[in-house]
Scaffold this motif. Sequence first.
Motif, short mmCIF file in Angstrom:
data_model
loop_
_atom_site.label_atom_id
_atom_site.label_comp_id
_atom_site.label_asym_id
_atom_site.label_seq_id
_atom_site.Cartn_x
_atom_site.Cartn_y
_atom_site.Cartn_z
N UNK A 153 -11.53 12.13 5.63
CA UNK A 153 -12.34 11.00 5.22
C UNK A 153 -12.53 10.93 3.71
N UNK A 154 -12.44 12.05 3.03
CA UNK A 154 -12.66 12.04 1.59
C UNK A 154 -11.46 11.55 0.81
N UNK A 155 -10.30 11.42 1.45
CA UNK A 155 -9.12 11.09 0.64
C UNK A 155 -8.08 10.19 1.31
N UNK A 156 -8.30 9.74 2.56
CA UNK A 156 -7.25 8.94 3.18
C UNK A 156 -7.06 7.61 2.45
N UNK A 157 -8.13 7.07 1.83
CA UNK A 157 -7.99 5.82 1.09
C UNK A 157 -7.10 6.02 -0.14
N UNK A 158 -7.14 7.22 -0.74
CA UNK A 158 -6.26 7.51 -1.87
C UNK A 158 -4.80 7.53 -1.41
N UNK A 159 -4.56 8.13 -0.24
CA UNK A 159 -3.20 8.17 0.31
C UNK A 159 -2.67 6.76 0.54
N UNK A 160 -3.48 5.91 1.16
CA UNK A 160 -3.05 4.55 1.43
C UNK A 160 -2.82 3.77 0.14
N UNK A 161 -3.68 4.00 -0.86
CA UNK A 161 -3.49 3.34 -2.16
C UNK A 161 -2.18 3.77 -2.81
N UNK A 162 -1.88 5.06 -2.71
CA UNK A 162 -0.63 5.56 -3.30
C UNK A 162 0.59 5.02 -2.60
N UNK A 163 0.58 5.01 -1.27
CA UNK A 163 1.74 4.53 -0.51
C UNK A 163 1.99 3.05 -0.75
N UNK A 164 0.93 2.24 -0.73
CA UNK A 164 1.11 0.81 -0.96
C UNK A 164 1.54 0.53 -2.39
N UNK A 165 1.09 1.36 -3.35
CA UNK A 165 1.46 1.14 -4.75
C UNK A 165 2.96 1.30 -4.97
N UNK A 166 3.60 2.19 -4.22
CA UNK A 166 5.04 2.40 -4.40
C UNK A 166 5.86 1.54 -3.44
N UNK A 167 5.23 0.58 -2.77
CA UNK A 167 5.99 -0.41 -2.03
C UNK A 167 5.85 -0.42 -0.53
N UNK A 168 4.98 0.41 0.05
CA UNK A 168 4.86 0.44 1.51
C UNK A 168 4.14 -0.81 2.01
N UNK A 169 4.62 -1.35 3.12
CA UNK A 169 3.92 -2.43 3.81
C UNK A 169 2.74 -1.83 4.56
N UNK A 170 1.80 -2.65 5.05
CA UNK A 170 0.69 -2.09 5.83
C UNK A 170 1.15 -1.23 7.01
N UNK A 171 2.20 -1.67 7.71
CA UNK A 171 2.71 -0.89 8.83
C UNK A 171 3.32 0.42 8.38
N UNK A 172 4.05 0.40 7.25
CA UNK A 172 4.65 1.64 6.73
C UNK A 172 3.59 2.60 6.20
N UNK A 173 2.52 2.06 5.59
CA UNK A 173 1.43 2.92 5.11
C UNK A 173 0.72 3.58 6.29
N UNK A 174 0.49 2.81 7.37
CA UNK A 174 -0.14 3.38 8.57
C UNK A 174 0.75 4.45 9.18
N UNK A 175 2.06 4.22 9.17
CA UNK A 175 3.00 5.21 9.68
C UNK A 175 2.95 6.48 8.85
N UNK A 176 2.87 6.33 7.52
CA UNK A 176 2.80 7.50 6.65
C UNK A 176 1.54 8.31 6.90
N UNK A 177 0.41 7.64 7.08
CA UNK A 177 -0.83 8.34 7.35
C UNK A 177 -0.76 9.09 8.67
#
Length: 394
Positions: free
Chosen positions: A12-36
């Motif tokens: 909970x302390x950092x998943x938003x950072x992960x999603x911000x990083x993945x989307x910044x380098x080009x991940x779509x919402x579905x790809x960011x969810x897959x990465x998480x």
Amino acid sequence: MAGVVTAVVGMTSSFAVVLAGLTAVGASPGQAASGLLALCVLQGLGTILLAQRHRTPVVLAWSTPGAALLAAAGAVDGGWSAAVGAFALTGLLLLATAAIPALGDAVARIPAPIAQAMLAGVLVPLCLTPVLALVARPLLVAPVVLVWVVVLALRPRLAAPAAIGVALVVALVAGMRDGGITGPFLPHLEWTTPGLSWAAVVGIAVPLWIVTMAAQNVPGAAVLASFGYRAPWRESLTVTGAATVLGAPFGGHALNLAAISAALSAGPDGGADTTRRWLAARSAGVTYLVLALFSASLTAVVLGAPGDLLVAAAGLALLGTLGSSLNAAVSSPVGREAAVVTFVVAVSGITLGGVGAAFWALLAGLAVHGALLLTHRRERPVPSTASPDAPAAR
């Protein structure tokens, strides 16, 4: 319970950072969810494996500094596919570090102030988001900041999860007011065939490997040592490297030894009997597998939140890391200029040749460090070989 708290706080302390990083380098919402999802599952399985095998409270985590680095780097040549290839290359570098001690020695030879200054520079933009968001949307962000301040004074370790929790509630209320939050809510994996570009190699893979080693793996082993445990170093690098390679095509950026959250399982909270604290780590691994079921829902809420609400909450969570990085970067007067140069270049956010600021910051810092060493050697007085009784030369 200590294991459950470890996983909940870690996620909970950092998943938003992960999603911000993945989307910044080009991940779509579905790809960011897959990465998480991939990260949650792989770190859960890896934690269970290492804790069970070594009877040691070893906890794995995703690279939060690495995710912040991605958020600062932005898109690279080749897009999301090249970023995925860089993730896989990072995993291969971790595997090579486990197999070739010289690689680990090479990372260790990077002056700690320079590595910490690069990390601090990468974190600054994310740590500024709470301030900017508070000014732009005070009614939404003020409750998050207020809860963070109050909980920080009472239970510092729970401040970040509390802020994220309030941000999620605010995001849900705002989403329902604006017509609901859309997106896939069931966990799923999306395959991306890895590509690679020169910019992705030097702008993502190399800095991600260095940050993961210097800011996560080394401190993670130190945390375990502080409680009397020896981390299975080579096997941990092997497991995290293999897991990173496996998770990369599904969007996972990097896995490593947990640092701060590891203390929750390895410390007194893990039980009075130090020989049984590994059970807390195993429980943390199982909890990560349960939390993985919520990866898609969390992604939908974060990406559907108004403005940078969740990223602002994540920025609050990173303030402690920023403070410790800045302290480590400039605490010693020796070579401080090199660390400051590294920090300034990293904060600048420049992109040259398609390569982000983190790489150029590291390069600039090492160049200044090398120049300072040469100057110091030239100015060092040469010891006299003459006899003290010899007459002085005229």
